[in-house]
Design a protein around this motif. Structure first.
Motif, PDB file in Angstrom:
ATOM      1  N   ASN A 233       0.826  -1.211   0.000  1.00 58.71           N
ATOM      2  CA  ASN A 233       0.000   0.000   0.000  1.00 58.71           C
ATOM      3  C   ASN A 233       0.857   1.256   0.000  1.00 58.71           C
ATOM      4  OD1 ASN A 233      -2.473  -1.279  -0.057  1.00 58.71           O
ATOM      5  ND2 ASN A 233      -2.659  -1.391   2.167  1.00 58.71           N
ATOM      6  N   ARG A 234       2.071   1.156   0.591  1.00 60.48           N
ATOM      7  CA  ARG A 234       2.945   2.331   0.674  1.00 60.48           C
ATOM      8  C   ARG A 234       3.859   2.436  -0.544  1.00 60.48           C
ATOM      9  NH1 ARG A 234       5.894   1.273   6.123  1.00 60.48           N
ATOM     10  NH2 ARG A 234       7.031   3.162   5.533  1.00 60.48           N
ATOM     11  N   TYR A 235       4.422   1.310  -0.960  1.00 63.36           N
ATOM     12  CA  TYR A 235       5.369   1.318  -2.076  1.00 63.36           C
ATOM     13  C   TYR A 235       4.950   0.247  -3.091  1.00 63.36           C
ATOM     14  CZ  TYR A 235       7.895   3.998   1.413  1.00 63.36           C
ATOM     15  OH  TYR A 235       8.228   4.921   2.353  1.00 63.36           O
ATOM     16  N   VAL A 236       5.773  -0.797  -3.265  1.00 65.51           N
ATOM     17  CA  VAL A 236       5.404  -1.896  -4.155  1.00 65.51           C
ATOM     18  C   VAL A 236       5.548  -3.205  -3.399  1.00 65.51           C
ATOM     19  CG1 VAL A 236       6.107  -0.682  -6.254  1.00 65.51           C
ATOM     20  CG2 VAL A 236       7.758  -2.090  -5.038  1.00 65.51           C
ATOM     21  N   ALA A 237       5.103  -4.288  -4.049  1.00 71.22           N
ATOM     22  CA  ALA A 237       5.108  -5.595  -3.397  1.00 71.22           C
ATOM     23  C   ALA A 237       6.521  -5.990  -2.958  1.00 71.22           C
ATOM     24  CB  ALA A 237       4.541  -6.644  -4.356  1.00 71.22           C
ATOM     25  N   PRO A 238       6.704  -6.303  -1.669  1.00 65.05           N
ATOM     26  CA  PRO A 238       8.034  -6.685  -1.179  1.00 65.05           C
ATOM     27  C   PRO A 238       8.361  -8.140  -1.487  1.00 65.05           C
ATOM     28  CG  PRO A 238       6.461  -6.760   0.620  1.00 65.05           C
ATOM     29  CD  PRO A 238       5.696  -6.281  -0.596  1.00 65.05           C
ATOM     30  N   GLY A 239       9.642  -8.464  -1.554  1.00 65.26           N
ATOM     31  CA  GLY A 239      10.079  -9.832  -1.762  1.00 65.26           C
ATOM     32  C   GLY A 239      10.201 -10.592  -0.448  1.00 65.26           C
ATOM     33  N   TYR A 240      10.504 -11.899  -0.562  1.00 67.94           N
ATOM     34  CA  TYR A 240      10.530 -12.740   0.634  1.00 67.94           C
ATOM     35  C   TYR A 240      11.680 -12.364   1.570  1.00 67.94           C
ATOM     36  CZ  TYR A 240      14.348 -15.537  -1.404  1.00 67.94           C
ATOM     37  OH  TYR A 240      15.544 -15.946  -1.917  1.00 67.94           O
ATOM     38  N   ARG A 241      12.792 -11.848   1.041  1.00 69.33           N
ATOM     39  CA  ARG A 241      13.907 -11.496   1.910  1.00 69.33           C
ATOM     40  C   ARG A 241      13.521 -10.363   2.865  1.00 69.33           C
ATOM     41  NH1 ARG A 241      16.527 -12.590  -2.973  1.00 69.33           N
ATOM     42  NH2 ARG A 241      18.165 -14.179  -2.837  1.00 69.33           N
ATOM     43  N   ARG A 242      12.898  -9.346   2.315  1.00 67.18           N
ATOM     44  CA  ARG A 242      12.523  -8.205   3.151  1.00 67.18           C
ATOM     45  C   ARG A 242      11.495  -8.608   4.207  1.00 67.18           C
ATOM     46  NH1 ARG A 242      10.435  -2.289   0.980  1.00 67.18           N
ATOM     47  NH2 ARG A 242      10.505  -1.236   2.980  1.00 67.18           N
ATOM     48  N   ILE A 243      10.536  -9.447   3.823  1.00 68.24           N
ATOM     49  CA  ILE A 243       9.534  -9.907   4.788  1.00 68.24           C
ATOM     50  C   ILE A 243      10.183 -10.780   5.857  1.00 68.24           C
ATOM     51  CG2 ILE A 243       7.519 -11.413   5.036  1.00 68.24           C
ATOM     52  CD1 ILE A 243       6.369 -10.230   2.556  1.00 68.24           C
ATOM     53  N   THR A 244      11.183 -11.598   5.461  1.00 63.99           N
ATOM     54  CA  THR A 244      11.899 -12.426   6.433  1.00 63.99           C
ATOM     55  C   THR A 244      12.601 -11.558   7.469  1.00 63.99           C
ATOM     56  OG1 THR A 244      12.262 -14.139   4.753  1.00 63.99           O
ATOM     57  CG2 THR A 244      13.623 -14.241   6.724  1.00 63.99           C
ATOM     58  N   HIS A 245      13.245 -10.473   7.010  1.00 60.44           N
ATOM     59  CA  HIS A 245      13.924  -9.570   7.946  1.00 60.44           C
ATOM     60  C   HIS A 245      12.948  -9.008   8.984  1.00 60.44           C
ATOM     61  CE1 HIS A 245      17.176  -8.619   4.695  1.00 60.44           C
ATOM     62  NE2 HIS A 245      17.219  -9.853   5.121  1.00 60.44           N
ATOM     63  N   ILE A 246      11.779  -8.577   8.519  1.00 63.19           N
ATOM     64  CA  ILE A 246      10.787  -7.993   9.426  1.00 63.19           C
ATOM     65  C   ILE A 246      10.310  -9.036  10.435  1.00 63.19           C
ATOM     66  CG2 ILE A 246       8.496  -6.943   9.555  1.00 63.19           C
ATOM     67  CD1 ILE A 246       9.035  -5.716   6.796  1.00 63.19           C
ATOM     68  N   LEU A 247      10.088 -10.269   9.957  1.00 60.40           N
ATOM     69  CA  LEU A 247       9.654 -11.342  10.863  1.00 60.40           C
ATOM     70  C   LEU A 247      10.715 -11.628  11.923  1.00 60.40           C
ATOM     71  CD1 LEU A 247       8.022 -13.825   8.307  1.00 60.40           C
ATOM     72  CD2 LEU A 247       6.836 -12.397   9.978  1.00 60.40           C
ATOM     73  N   HIS A 248      11.979 -11.646  11.513  1.00 65.13           N
ATOM     74  CA  HIS A 248      13.057 -11.891  12.464  1.00 65.13           C
ATOM     75  C   HIS A 248      13.113 -10.787  13.519  1.00 65.13           C
ATOM     76  CE1 HIS A 248      15.512 -14.734   9.628  1.00 65.13           C
ATOM     77  NE2 HIS A 248      14.381 -15.268  10.067  1.00 65.13           N
ATOM     78  N   ARG A 249      12.936  -9.548  13.094  1.00 65.28           N
ATOM     79  CA  ARG A 249      12.981  -8.419  14.038  1.00 65.28           C
ATOM     80  C   ARG A 249      11.809  -8.465  15.011  1.00 65.28           C
ATOM     81  NH1 ARG A 249      16.245  -4.109  12.252  1.00 65.28           N
ATOM     82  NH2 ARG A 249      14.855  -2.511  13.072  1.00 65.28           N
ATOM     83  N   GLU A 250      10.716  -9.118  14.600  1.00 65.43           N
ATOM     84  CA  GLU A 250       9.552  -9.247  15.481  1.00 65.43           C
ATOM     85  C   GLU A 250       9.614 -10.494  16.357  1.00 65.43           C
ATOM     86  OE1 GLU A 250       6.153  -9.064  12.959  1.00 65.43           O
ATOM     87  OE2 GLU A 250       6.393  -6.929  12.506  1.00 65.43           O
ATOM     88  N   GLY A 251      10.700 -11.276  16.209  1.00 60.39           N
ATOM     89  CA  GLY A 251      10.894 -12.428  17.089  1.00 60.39           C
ATOM     90  C   GLY A 251      10.499 -13.768  16.516  1.00 60.39           C
ATOM     91  N   TYR A 252      10.042 -13.806  15.253  1.00 66.86           N
ATOM     92  CA  TYR A 252       9.679 -15.085  14.635  1.00 66.86           C
ATOM     93  C   TYR A 252      10.947 -15.859  14.269  1.00 66.86           C
ATOM     94  CZ  TYR A 252       4.873 -13.396  14.095  1.00 66.86           C
ATOM     95  OH  TYR A 252       3.621 -12.930  14.328  1.00 66.86           O
ATOM     96  N   GLN A 253      10.996 -17.146  14.601  1.00 71.25           N
ATOM     97  CA  GLN A 253      12.111 -18.008  14.233  1.00 71.25           C
ATOM     98  C   GLN A 253      11.703 -18.801  12.987  1.00 71.25           C
ATOM     99  OE1 GLN A 253      15.092 -17.907  15.803  1.00 71.25           O
ATOM    100  NE2 GLN A 253      14.226 -16.282  17.096  1.00 71.25           N
ATOM    101  N   ILE A 254      12.068 -18.295  11.825  1.00 72.91           N
ATOM    102  CA  ILE A 254      11.650 -18.936  10.574  1.00 72.91           C
ATOM    103  C   ILE A 254      12.713 -18.706   9.515  1.00 72.91           C
ATOM    104  CG2 ILE A 254      10.346 -16.899   9.786  1.00 72.91           C
ATOM    105  CD1 ILE A 254       8.299 -18.902   8.597  1.00 72.91           C
ATOM    106  N   ASN A 255      12.948 -19.744   8.705  1.00 73.39           N
ATOM    107  CA  ASN A 255      13.939 -19.687   7.645  1.00 73.39           C
ATOM    108  C   ASN A 255      13.390 -18.917   6.450  1.00 73.39           C
ATOM    109  OD1 ASN A 255      15.263 -20.895   5.073  1.00 73.39           O
ATOM    110  ND2 ASN A 255      16.644 -21.462   6.728  1.00 73.39           N
ATOM    111  N   ARG A 256      14.258 -18.187   5.750  1.00 73.88           N
ATOM    112  CA  ARG A 256      13.780 -17.386   4.608  1.00 73.88           C
ATOM    113  C   ARG A 256      13.263 -18.282   3.481  1.00 73.88           C
ATOM    114  NH1 ARG A 256      19.026 -14.731   1.519  1.00 73.88           N
ATOM    115  NH2 ARG A 256      19.906 -16.635   0.699  1.00 73.88           N
ATOM    116  N   LYS A 257      13.782 -19.530   3.377  1.00 70.18           N
ATOM    117  CA  LYS A 257      13.263 -20.440   2.353  1.00 70.18           C
ATOM    118  C   LYS A 257      11.823 -20.831   2.659  1.00 70.18           C
ATOM    119  CE  LYS A 257      17.751 -22.417   1.076  1.00 70.18           C
ATOM    120  NZ  LYS A 257      18.561 -23.662   0.997  1.00 70.18           N
ATOM    121  N   THR A 258      11.510 -20.957   3.950  1.00 68.36           N
ATOM    122  CA  THR A 258      10.132 -21.258   4.342  1.00 68.36           C
ATOM    123  C   THR A 258       9.223 -20.080   4.013  1.00 68.36           C
ATOM    124  OG1 THR A 258      10.961 -22.653   6.143  1.00 68.36           O
ATOM    125  CG2 THR A 258       8.660 -21.959   6.257  1.00 68.36           C
ATOM    126  N   VAL A 259       9.714 -18.869   4.276  1.00 70.17           N
ATOM    127  CA  VAL A 259       8.923 -17.675   3.938  1.00 70.17           C
ATOM    128  C   VAL A 259       8.682 -17.613   2.434  1.00 70.17           C
ATOM    129  CG1 VAL A 259       8.885 -15.151   3.961  1.00 70.17           C
ATOM    130  CG2 VAL A 259       9.779 -16.394   5.933  1.00 70.17           C
TER     131      VAL A 259
END
Length: 466
Positions: A233-259
């Motif tokens: 909504n703010r910019y353009v569709a993000p990729g899985y790497r960027r979403i993985t970074h945000i999840l990690h910063r929020e405390g989620y333990q998940i591999n980027r390949k899974t994302v």
């Protein structure tokens, strides 16, 4: 959205347009689905705030039939038709279409008041008979066959062979849409050799089996969708790497390949940048003003203020142009200073330098790398660097990879907030505000793999204290 008052709706619209509040924030604040928030904003933009004063309307059978035909026969999107007609809710037209299909593709206007049990029983009998007549008609059989073939053919067109789970999901959707039995749908599918076949036992096995991803990653899947919608909504569709970074910063333990796998399963894909011709300020070499390349494509710096990079890029908005001149630090890739101007002149570059020097005092030994643009060959520019002990470096003539760090930054910036989104900006002033906001977010919110999933400012501060 019926639980929202008129004042609530006005506040949502004002926060969306004036305060730049988006999706997730407004959804949580008012307890309304994001899709309903988007519909409300689009409705007011199209019809104005007066649409909120529209009294309850009783829609005629002819009105509903015309709206339904636009969707089913005209292939128009439900939301687009609902907005055009000024319907208060995006779900109204969907309910009309569902009711129409349940009644044998006939629009039924219910009479006011409660019906007796005998009337309800008679209505159920009439509806059942209508469905039987419909199912027996050659036209409906042909429509069902065409719809089933189209649905399954869409699965075949994908690069990978469809799984049993994907086929079972498509059959389930067809059951609800057409009202046919599973046995009948599978028979129609299996008569076509070009479609993926499935047995009834395989269908029920896949249909009743628990989705392992929903069991193991249900909360992550919901959060991925929220992050994706908010950034898109703010910019353009993000990729899985960027979403993985945000999840990690929020405390989620998940591999980027899974994302990555979950996003593909959810049909969420990042934006792929198209190559564009860059702006060039090169006007020839001035003898004695050309400096050697001290970087040699080794862009990274161990500490802040060891290597700086700058360049100018052009934004062409409806024939009008805007120019951005930033300074990027080689350590954290943060934007040290920048200037936005309607003209790519020397004043723009000198103003950028002054802003950078105000916040960074001890720069002796800094290497400042640019291309061979005329601004960087100017006597005044080179003098400002020399008196501060800054070594000037220039890329080779016509060799853009030597200026790769700046090219990469401009590519990311334009991909995420400009290319394909030019219609969002009505003027250069709006575009300038968007660029300023993006650079601030880039420095303080956007994480990178190369920076150990830190933002540029976080990495810079950490390097200064190390």
């Amino acid at each position: 959205m019926s639980k929202l008052t008129k004042q609530d709706k006005i506040h949502i619209f004002e926060e969306w347009t004036l305060e730049d509040k988006r999706g997730t924030y407004l959804s949580k604040k008012y307890g309304v689905n994001i899709a309903n928030i988007n519909y409300l904003v689009s409705l007011i933009k199209m019809h104005g705030l007066s649409i909120l004063d529209k009294p309850y309307a009783h829609y005629s059978k002819e009105f509903k039939e015309q709206a339904i035909k636009r969707v089913l026969l005209g292939n128009e999107a439900i939301n687009a038709v609902a907005l055009d007609l000024g319907l208060a809710s995006r779900g109204m037209l969907g309910n009309w279409i569902r009711s129409c299909k349940e009644n044998g593709y006939n629009v039924v206007i219910k009479k006011k008041g409660r019906r007796t049990h005998e009337q309800e029983k008679a209505e159920r009998i009439r509806a059942a008979q209508a469905r039987k007549r419909q199912a027996a008609s050659p036209e409906f059989k042909a429509y069902c066959r065409k719809r089933i073939y189209k649905k399954l053919d869409a699965l075949v067109q994908k690069k990978k062979e469809p799984t049993k789970t994907e086929i079972a999901k498509a059959i389930t959707e067809l059951r609800h849409e057409l009202g046919l039995a599973v046995k009948k749908i599978i028979e129609i599918i299996n008569t076509n050799e070009d479609l993926p076949h499935i047995s009834r036992s395989n269908y029920y096995d896949a249909y009743t089996r628990d989705d392992k991803d929903q069991v193991n990653h249900g909360d992550v899947i919901a959060r991925i969708q929220e992050i994706y919608d908010e950034i898109k909504n703010r910019y353009v569709a993000p990729g899985y790497r960027r979403i993985t970074h945000i999840l990690h910063r929020e405390g989620y333990q998940i591999n980027r390949k899974t994302v990555n796998r979950l996003m593909r399963k959810m049909d969420l894909y990042g934006y792929v940048m198209k190559r564009r011709h860059p702006y060039s300020s090169y006007q020839g070499d001035i003898k004695g003003r050309i400096k050697p390349d001290l970087i040699k494509r080794k862009f990274f710096a161990l500490r802040p203020n060891m290597k700086w990079y700058t360049d100018i890029t052009e934004f062409n908005l409806k024939g009008k142009k805007l120019y951005l001149s930033p300074i990027i630090d080689g350590c954290g890739r943060d934007t040290v200073a920048y200037n936005i101007s309607r003209h790519p002149n020397l004043k723009q570059v000198m103003s950028m330098l002054n802003d950078a020097f105000k916040t960074n005092q001890a720069l002796n030994g800094l290497i400042f790398h640019t291309d061979r643009g005329w601004q960087y060959q100017h006597k005044a520019y080179q003098h400002e660097l020399a008196i501060r002990g800054i070594e000037q470096s220039m890329s080779r003539k016509g060799c853009s990879p030597d200026d790769g760090l700046m090219e990469g930054f401009f590519g990311i910036l334009k991909r995420e907030m400009f290319y394909g989104q030019e219609n969002k900006y009505d003027s250069l002033d709006e575009l300038e505000q968007a660029i300023r906001k993006y650079i601030n977010d880039y420095n303080t919110e956007r994480t990178k793999d190369k920076l150990k999933e830190l933002t540029p400012i976080e990495y810079r501060n950490k390097s200064l204290t190390a």
